[in-house]
Design an enzyme around this catalytic site. Structure first.
Site, PDB file in Angstrom:
ATOM      1  CG  ASP A 148      -1.809  -1.186   1.270  1.00 59.20           C
ATOM      2  OD1 ASP A 148      -2.655  -1.879   0.476  1.00 59.20           O
ATOM      3  OD2 ASP A 148      -2.259  -1.224   2.567  1.00 59.20           O
TER       4      ASP A 148
HETATM    5  N1  URA Z   1      -1.547  -6.096   4.115  1.00 55.83           N
HETATM    6  C1  URA Z   1      -1.453  -4.587   3.621  1.00 55.83           C
HETATM    7  O1  URA Z   1      -2.739  -4.591   4.088  1.00 55.83           O
HETATM    8  N2  URA Z   1      -1.253  -3.793   3.449  1.00 55.83           N
HETATM    9  C2  URA Z   1       0.161  -3.944   2.350  1.00 55.83           C
HETATM   10  O2  URA Z   1       0.708  -3.174   2.177  1.00 55.83           O
HETATM   11  C3  URA Z   1       0.454  -5.033   2.484  1.00 55.83           C
HETATM   12  C4  URA Z   1       0.189  -6.234   3.454  1.00 55.83           C
END
Ligand code: URA
Length: 229
Positions: free
Chosen positions: A100
């Site tokens: 993310d």
């Molecule tokens: N899980 C998430 O919620 N976000 C990420 O960036 C990676 C794994």
């Protein structure tokens, strides 16, 4: 053949990328930095980009310490991308799996599609380790739920069993072997908690190099490349 044209042919980059690399003094011919894109190149000369001989360029495998605020894709209209952090010809380079925009840590980048598939495909069970800072203290019941797998309604299935190591009551290490959309945040939301900070520290046996600062990257070693199988 002119140097810029030679680079396009042999490093699979565009003419403007070639000119940029020449301008940035990234190109040497027989160990001498060349700034003239029209220099005539003959077959007996050794042309290097950032000290790497062109004949060795081919496939690239990098580890990057992704800072917050960068998106794990090759282009985006809102955010800078992880590719913007790569200061060398990056044609065909893709992140193997996504983080993310607010998640930090280890991102692997490659132009080897089969290798990237082994990193991301759930069938290869390549483990990803995250350091998770939580809003509330983790409970024994939450650990049990995470170990057991959590049912995701939209995917109509349970997550695979995850392992949890409690470092402090609101700081845990979570290891999972798949990469569903916002998986870690959704898993903790299901335990009535919230992820405040998320950092990926490891993919398979590849650990984020402690010498890297956020935004920095380095090539993977042969051993690291071969550890993904
Ligand atoms: N899980 C998430 O919620 N976000 C990420 O960036 C990676 C794994």
């Amino acid at each position: 053949m002119r140097l810029d044209k030679y680079l396009c042919h042999n490093a699979s980059i565009t003419r403007s990328e070639a000119k940029k690399a020449i301008k940035k003094k990234q190109i040497t011919v027989n160990d001498k930095i060349i700034t003239d894109p029209s220099l005539h190149i003959t077959l007996d000369q050794e042309v290097c980009i950032n000290d790497t001989p062109l004949k060795h360029l081919g496939t690239q495998y990098l580890m990057l310490y992704k800072p917050s605020g960068f998106i794990s894709s090759t282009e985006d209209s809102h955010y800078p991308t992880v590719i913007d952090l790569i200061d060398q010809p990056a044609r065909g380079l893709h992140p193997a799996g996504r983080l993310d925009v607010d998640t930090t840590g280890l991102v692997l980048l490659t132009n080897d599609g089969q290798w990237a598939h082994k990193v991301t495909s759930p069938n290869h069970e390549c483990k990803k380790r995250y350091l998770v800072t939580l809003d509330r203290e983790i409970t024994d019941q939450a650990i049990e739920m995470l170990n057991d797998g959590i049912y995701f309604k939209s995917e109509e299935r349970k997550t695979r069993p995850a392992s949890v190591k409690v470092i402090e009551s609101t700081l845990v290490e979570l290891t999972i072997s798949e990469g569903m959309f916002h998986q870690v945040k959704r898993m903790f939301a299901a335990t009535d908690n919230e992820v405040i900070e998320l950092h990926r520290s490891q993919i398979g046996e590849i650990t984020l190099d402690s010498n890297l600062e956020p935004g920095e990257y380095r090539p993977l070693t042969q051993h690291e490349i071969e550890s993904i199988h």
